[in-house]
Design a protein around this motif. Structure first.
Motif, PDB file in Angstrom:
ATOM      1  N   LEU A   1       6.463   8.911   1.904  1.00 27.41           N
ATOM      2  CA  LEU A   1       7.509   7.894   1.926  1.00 27.41           C
ATOM      3  C   LEU A   1       8.003   7.611   0.513  1.00 27.41           C
ATOM      4  N   LEU A   2       7.061   7.525  -0.423  1.00 30.36           N
ATOM      5  CA  LEU A   2       7.469   7.251  -1.794  1.00 30.36           C
ATOM      6  C   LEU A   2       8.192   8.453  -2.386  1.00 30.36           C
ATOM      7  N   ALA A   3       7.751   9.648  -2.017  1.00 33.34           N
ATOM      8  CA  ALA A   3       8.407  10.841  -2.529  1.00 33.34           C
ATOM      9  C   ALA A   3       9.825  10.947  -2.000  1.00 33.34           C
ATOM     10  N   ALA A   4      10.030  10.470  -0.764  1.00 30.27           N
ATOM     11  CA  ALA A   4      11.368  10.554  -0.189  1.00 30.27           C
ATOM     12  C   ALA A   4      12.337   9.691  -0.971  1.00 30.27           C
TER      13      ALA A   4
ATOM     14  N   GLN B   1       4.929   6.029 -11.073  1.00 31.55           N
ATOM     15  CA  GLN B   1       5.853   5.249 -10.229  1.00 31.55           C
ATOM     16  C   GLN B   1       5.604   3.762 -10.422  1.00 31.55           C
ATOM     17  N   PRO B   2       6.656   2.960 -10.465  1.00 29.88           N
ATOM     18  CA  PRO B   2       6.462   1.518 -10.632  1.00 29.88           C
ATOM     19  C   PRO B   2       5.864   0.895  -9.373  1.00 29.88           C
ATOM     20  N   VAL B   3       5.088  -0.180  -9.613  1.00 35.64           N
ATOM     21  CA  VAL B   3       4.427  -0.851  -8.490  1.00 35.64           C
ATOM     22  C   VAL B   3       5.450  -1.502  -7.559  1.00 35.64           C
ATOM     23  N   GLY B   4       6.599  -1.862  -8.083  1.00 33.55           N
ATOM     24  CA  GLY B   4       7.630  -2.492  -7.263  1.00 33.55           C
ATOM     25  C   GLY B   4       8.066  -1.638  -6.099  1.00 33.55           C
TER      26      GLY B   4
ATOM     27  N   VAL C   1      -0.111  -4.975 -14.209  1.00 32.88           N
ATOM     28  CA  VAL C   1      -0.338  -3.673 -13.574  1.00 32.88           C
ATOM     29  C   VAL C   1       1.026  -3.198 -13.117  1.00 32.88           C
ATOM     30  N   ASP C   2       1.731  -2.433 -13.941  1.00 33.86           N
ATOM     31  CA  ASP C   2       3.122  -2.136 -13.608  1.00 33.86           C
ATOM     32  C   ASP C   2       3.349  -0.749 -13.046  1.00 33.86           C
TER      33      ASP C   2
ATOM     34  N   ARG D   1      -1.876   2.732 -13.064  1.00 36.60           N
ATOM     35  CA  ARG D   1      -2.748   1.662 -13.556  1.00 36.60           C
ATOM     36  C   ARG D   1      -3.481   0.999 -12.403  1.00 36.60           C
ATOM     37  N   LEU D   2      -2.766   0.863 -11.279  1.00 35.47           N
ATOM     38  CA  LEU D   2      -3.404   0.238 -10.114  1.00 35.47           C
ATOM     39  C   LEU D   2      -4.543   1.131  -9.623  1.00 35.47           C
TER      40      LEU D   2
END
Lengths: 228, 510
Positions: free
Chosen positions: B140-143, B161-164, B187-188, B192-193
């Motif tokens: 989903l994030l890759a899309a 990738q940003p956490v947002g 944690v941006d 990092r997360l």
């Protein structure tokens, strides 16, 4: 002749009342559980209220047999109420004026099937219903005597069915018991005061193999003494 | 796993239905839910208030949120994807997940499969982005960026990738408050997360935090679960010409019942409640719900339909039958049908006996009583055809109702000749119920038919004055009376009803 079978003489006939109850209990335990949570019981009689139970053979209305009953709606409604409260299913054939409101308290209305107008062949309707229900009450508006030609097929169907058939207003030669009932007193009501709290019904039972016996049962509140 | 993302789908769906200018925003409760790329360039963001958006972009076209429109427009697109891949799951209108591995093996390579997917979803004016990854969330994030993540390379892909992004996609299931808190804590990025210990994240943020952590670390996720095809059980019959005659309708009902029976048998179900719906040519609908336990035979259903239509015709209706619908309202696996109600083998025998009587006499001749409630006796019990489902009557209190023991022999109705009685006092005057609900004098003699009964006791009158506020006005009084005829041995008792200035017998005791 179709659908006749020899009924086992189950050994109940020679015992006393207590012995009969014991034998029936043993049979019930033997039958075991068919449905989880509800023991499967198939007693030989439909249980009735106490003073009447002592007068009838077996302690109630015999299944697979015919009982003659006098036209006493108060007693009929009590019988239906008692039978449905015990879980049985009742059919009332040919009695549109019977009010089942009295069943609503102690009995269960959802176990009752009513056929107010059975049409021209009421005996056929009754014969179909005795194979499946527990108690069938059938009434003919004008009392008449059933000729033997109609009696034998009906008795045959009754014997191979499951229900106790109660005929009101018809006298049948093959009935195992004849119950006469009439209301003798109304309790609790005075001249412009009180209300009807109890109805006394005197029942007289003539059963095969027994002397005629009578008792009085009260529908509603029993008379009792109270210190004032 | 391949994900196909249609950015700003609500806007795209609206654009498919009608022409819109370049800057569009879809509003949900005064806040922007989705906006077009043009609007985003001017600064409009999701979650912003409408006023603010309008101030940033004065010629913004604003539409109301309509999930039905989104779903309607997406349906044909998702259907087209079924041709390419077998297991297609629609997460929401605008986001589709496909098992790329299986599709890739079928079409040759995963790239080819993704190409075909994008082609199948292509329409003029519809944008789509595809992303491929091992896990669902990563796909989903890759899309969102249109990337193909190599096998095993999910963590490297996710790290910058940003956490947002986690809050941007609703289908990921991350709580916005958690994402916000993470950003505030510094944690941006997802990298990092992922570096944080999972126990700490779980302790601080709970289950929502754990979910975010799992996505960030590319933990193995669930597989694609396509929707199972639901077998439609309702059967409908629409004749070319509206049916005029009841027996033709019953014949059509029998054929329809056979179809329903076949469908139920094919799905391995039996029907507990059946709704029979007859629509007439002028729009009237006759509807009845029947409770059944065994699969209805065609004859039994045809009987019920015939009875339903007959009853309506005799009540004065007229019309031609345009559509007949049989709809199973409640179905269950067959071996539970009997046990559910504790019937056992006797229940079946009993029902067969009753249905045989019903087929001989008609469905309307075999009834079952139900408690309606009321003060008198005759009105307390109503009858419905056996097997019909009826709502349980409301348990009212009915103060002033006649108490037990109730008289069991009903009097025959207001117009019945044997129901009329005369009540006289010692002087021969009629006894009436006065306006104060009292008897005018002491009753002495009751005349019923040709017999005279000497009154020995009475109780009442109990007045009932209801319905004056509406249509069903009822102003009656009831009296219990005990009397004895000279030539009879025992007394009799009646429940008398005073109505329209006349006494009649409502019911007899004994």
């Amino acid at each position: 002749m179709d659908r006749t079978h020899v009924r086992k003489a189950g050994g109940l006939a020679g015992l006393s009342r207590a012995g009969r109850v014991e034998a029936l209990r043993a049979r019930m335990a033997e039958l075991g559980d068919g449905v989880p949570g509800a023991p499967r019981v198939f007693p030989e009689v439909i249980p009735v209220m106490e003073p009447l139970a002592g007068l009838l053979p077996g302690g109630g209305l015999a299944r697979r047999a015919v009982t003659d009953l006098a036209d006493c709606p108060a007693l009929i409604v009590e019988l239906i109420s008692h039978a449905t409260a015990g879980g049985g299913h009742v059919a009332v054939v040919g009695w549109p004026e019977l009010s089942l409101a009295g069943v609503a308290g102690a009995g269960r209305l959802e176990n009752i099937v009513v056929v107010p107008d059975p049409g021209t062949d009421a005996l056929e309707v009754v014969a179909v219903l005795v194979d499946g229900l527990d108690l069938v009450v059938a009434r003919w508006p004008t009392p008449f005597e059933l000729p033997p030609t109609r009696t034998r097929p009906l008795l045959g169907r009754v014997r191979s069915g499951t229900a106790a058939l109660v005929l009101v207003g018809v006298r049948l030669a093959g009935a195992v018991a004849r119950i006469d009932a009439r209301v003798t007193a109304y309790r609790g009501i005075g001249a412009g005061r009180g209300r009807i709290r109890g109805v006394d019904v005197e029942v007289r039972v003539v059963a095969a193999g027994r002397a005629p016996a009578a008792a009085t049962l009260t529908v509603g509140q029993r008379p009792h003494l109270r210190a004032v | 796993m391949a994900a196909l993302w249609f950015p700003d789908w609500p806007v795209q769906a609206a654009r498919l239905e009608k022409d819109l200018p370049a800057a569009v925003a879809v509003i949900d409760g005064h806040r922007v839910r989705a906006c077009s790329a043009t609007a985003r360039r001017t600064g409009v963001r999701r979650g912003m208030r409408v006023r603010e958006a309008r101030s940033l972009c004065p010629d913004l076209a604003v539409l109301d949120d309509d999930p039905d429109r989104d779903g309607r427009a997406f349906g044909p697109l998702a259907a087209g994807l079924d041709d390419v891949a077998a297991s297609v799951e629609v997460l929401r209108p605008g986001l589709v997940v496909v098992d790329a591995g299986a599709a890739g093996r079928f079409h040759g390579s995963e790239d080819r499969a993704v190409e075909l997917l994008v082609d199948a979803a292509a329409r003029r004016g519809v944008d789509a982005l595809a992303g491929v990854a091992d896990e669902l969330a990563t796909a989903l994030l890759a899309a969102r960026v249109g990337a193909v993540v190599p096998a095993g390379g999910s963590r490297e892909f996710l790290a910058p990738q940003p956490v947002g992004l986690l809050a941007a996609e609703v289908a990921l299931g991350c709580e916005a408050s958690v994402v916000e808190a993470l950003t505030r804590l510094g944690v941006d990025t997802l990298g990092r997360l992922a570096a944080l210990p999972v126990a700490a994240v779980h302790t601080r943020f709970g289950a929502a935090g754990r979910r975010c952590h799992r996505i960030a670390t590319a933990a193995p996720d669930r597989r694609v679960s396509p929707a199972l095809p639901e077998r439609e059980l309702t059967v409908v019959y629409t004749p070319e010409e509206p049916i005029e005659r009841v027996d033709a309708a019953a014949f059509a009902a029998r054929a329809l019942a056979a179809r329903l029976h076949a469908r139920l048998a094919g799905s391995g179900l039996s029907c507990l409640r059946l709704r029979v719906l007859a629509e007439l040519a002028d729009g009237t609908r006759l509807e009845r719900v029947w409770r059944t336990r065994e699969a209805l035979t065609e004859q039994a259903t045809a009987d019920r339909v015939r009875w339903q239509l007959d009853g309506w015709l005799t009540a004065g209706g007229a019309g031609a039958l345009a559509t007949l619908i049989l709809e199973p309202v409640e179905v269950t696996a067959p071996d539970h049908a009997g046990r559910l109600f504790g019937d056992g083998p006797d229940g079946g025998r009993r029902r067969r006996a009753v249905s045989r009587v019903q087929s001989v006499l008609g469905v309307g001749a075999v009834l079952q009583p139900r408690l309606l409630g009321g003060r008198g006796v005759a009105e307390r019990i109503g009858y419905v055809p056996y097997g019909e489902e009826c709502e349980p009557a409301g348990r009212g209190a009915w103060p002033g109702r006649i108490p037990a023991p109730l008289p069991a022999r009903l009097g025959g109705g207001p117009d019945h000749p044997t129901a009329r009685v005369r009540l006289l006092d010692e002087t021969g005057r009629e006894v009436i119920v006065t306006a104060e609900a009292l008897l005018s004098s002491r009753p002495h003699v009751l005349g019923w038919g040709r017999t005279l009964f000497r009154v020995s006791a009475w109780a009442g009158p109990w007045p009932v004055d209801v319905g004056w506020w509406g249509r069903g006005k009822q102003k009656v009084a009831r009296l219990q009376l005990v009397g004895q005829a000279d030539d009879e041995e025992f007394p009799r008792a009646w429940l008398l009803l005073w109505s329209a200035r006349r006494w009649r017998v409502e019911a007899t005791y004994g």
